[in-house]
Design a protein around this motif. Structure first.
Motif, PDB file in Angstrom:
ATOM      1  N   SER A  60     -12.742  21.510 -17.131  1.00  0.00           N
ATOM      2  CA  SER A  60     -13.989  21.546 -17.894  1.00  0.00           C
ATOM      3  C   SER A  60     -14.841  20.359 -17.434  1.00  0.00           C
ATOM      4  O   SER A  60     -14.349  19.439 -16.786  1.00  0.00           O
ATOM      5  CB  SER A  60     -13.742  21.450 -19.404  1.00  0.00           C
ATOM      6  N   ILE A  74     -19.388  20.348 -23.898  1.00  0.00           N
ATOM      7  CA  ILE A  74     -18.307  20.753 -23.001  1.00  0.00           C
ATOM      8  C   ILE A  74     -18.745  22.061 -22.364  1.00  0.00           C
ATOM      9  O   ILE A  74     -19.231  22.956 -23.047  1.00  0.00           O
ATOM     10  CB  ILE A  74     -16.991  20.990 -23.777  1.00  0.00           C
ATOM     11  N   VAL A  77     -15.506  25.641 -19.126  1.00  0.00           N
ATOM     12  CA  VAL A  77     -14.102  25.619 -19.547  1.00  0.00           C
ATOM     13  C   VAL A  77     -13.389  26.785 -18.868  1.00  0.00           C
ATOM     14  O   VAL A  77     -13.754  27.938 -19.069  1.00  0.00           O
ATOM     15  CB  VAL A  77     -13.982  25.719 -21.082  1.00  0.00           C
ATOM     16  N   HIS A  90      -5.939  25.557 -24.644  1.00  0.00           N
ATOM     17  CA  HIS A  90      -5.932  24.699 -25.838  1.00  0.00           C
ATOM     18  C   HIS A  90      -5.735  23.241 -25.443  1.00  0.00           C
ATOM     19  O   HIS A  90      -6.413  22.352 -25.971  1.00  0.00           O
ATOM     20  CB  HIS A  90      -4.834  25.150 -26.811  1.00  0.00           C
ATOM     21  N   LEU A  93      -9.030  21.970 -23.942  1.00  0.00           N
ATOM     22  CA  LEU A  93     -10.078  21.716 -24.927  1.00  0.00           C
ATOM     23  C   LEU A  93      -9.777  20.449 -25.720  1.00  0.00           C
ATOM     24  O   LEU A  93     -10.672  19.637 -25.968  1.00  0.00           O
ATOM     25  CB  LEU A  93     -10.254  22.918 -25.846  1.00  0.00           C
ATOM     26  N   SER A  96     -10.605  17.554 -23.572  1.00  0.00           N
ATOM     27  CA  SER A  96     -12.058  17.414 -23.425  1.00  0.00           C
ATOM     28  C   SER A  96     -12.677  16.767 -24.659  1.00  0.00           C
ATOM     29  O   SER A  96     -13.548  15.898 -24.552  1.00  0.00           O
ATOM     30  CB  SER A  96     -12.693  18.785 -23.168  1.00  0.00           C
ATOM     31  N   TYR A 121     -12.457  29.002 -29.887  1.00  0.00           N
ATOM     32  CA  TYR A 121     -13.187  27.779 -30.211  1.00  0.00           C
ATOM     33  C   TYR A 121     -13.133  27.463 -31.703  1.00  0.00           C
ATOM     34  O   TYR A 121     -13.066  26.294 -32.087  1.00  0.00           O
ATOM     35  CB  TYR A 121     -14.628  27.868 -29.705  1.00  0.00           C
ATOM     36  N   HIS A 124     -10.443  25.313 -32.796  1.00  0.00           N
ATOM     37  CA  HIS A 124     -10.643  23.881 -32.505  1.00  0.00           C
ATOM     38  C   HIS A 124     -11.813  23.325 -33.312  1.00  0.00           C
ATOM     39  O   HIS A 124     -12.432  22.339 -32.908  1.00  0.00           O
ATOM     40  CB  HIS A 124     -10.856  23.679 -31.002  1.00  0.00           C
TER      41      HIS A 124
END
Length: 146
Positions: A60, A74, A77, A90, A93, A96, A121, A124
């Motif tokens: 990313s 971000i 990805v 996962h 992310l 990141s 997403y 997260h």
């Protein structure tokens, strides 16, 4: 998998080549989307990537506030297709998000997410803002994380 974070000027030619190859493999070939991936934004970004067997398989790029959106962001990805079953998306992310906190000292993040990845997403703590829109012919949504 251990993730590395580098500025554009710190990337080796091999790392840059592998990053561009991975992005092209997924965003252009797999998703059948002709668009200009090399957009001159890589020079502003920090690049977050995971290596497996000497190959970049997760990537990313992150931006400080105002370099892409008002908030930190971000983008690009991507995980190689054959590596997705291991949960590296996962891990990527999380790495990141932590990199944004560490390098930019902020918590607010905005992304332009492909609609089909909304639940990923949301897991997260990203929340959809507004309606879907087309970006390079693919449905996207803006998502924010505070």
């Amino acid at each position: 998998m251990i993730f590395t974070i580098k500025r554009f000027s710190e990337l080796s030619t091999t790392e840059l080549y592998q990053i561009l190859q991975l992005r092209s493999e997924v965003f252009v070939v797999e998703q059948d989307c002709v668009y200009q991936d090399v957009d001159f934004k890589d020079q502003k970004a920090l690049h977050v990537f995971g290596i497996k067997n000497d190959t970049i398989v997760a990537y990313s790029r992150i931006f400080k506030p105002t370099d892409y959106f008002k908030n930190a962001s971000i983008g690009r990805v991507v995980v190689a297709a054959k590596e997705r079953k291991y949960g590296y998306g996962h891990d990527l992310l999380k790495a990141s998000i932590l990199a944004i906190k560490k390098h930019f000292k902020v918590d607010k993040i905005t992304i332009s997410a492909q609609v089909y990845l909304k639940k990923f997403y949301e897991s997260h703590h990203f929340i959809q803002k507004g309606e879907a829109y087309l970006e390079d012919g693919i449905p996207h949504i803006r998502m924010d994380r505070n």
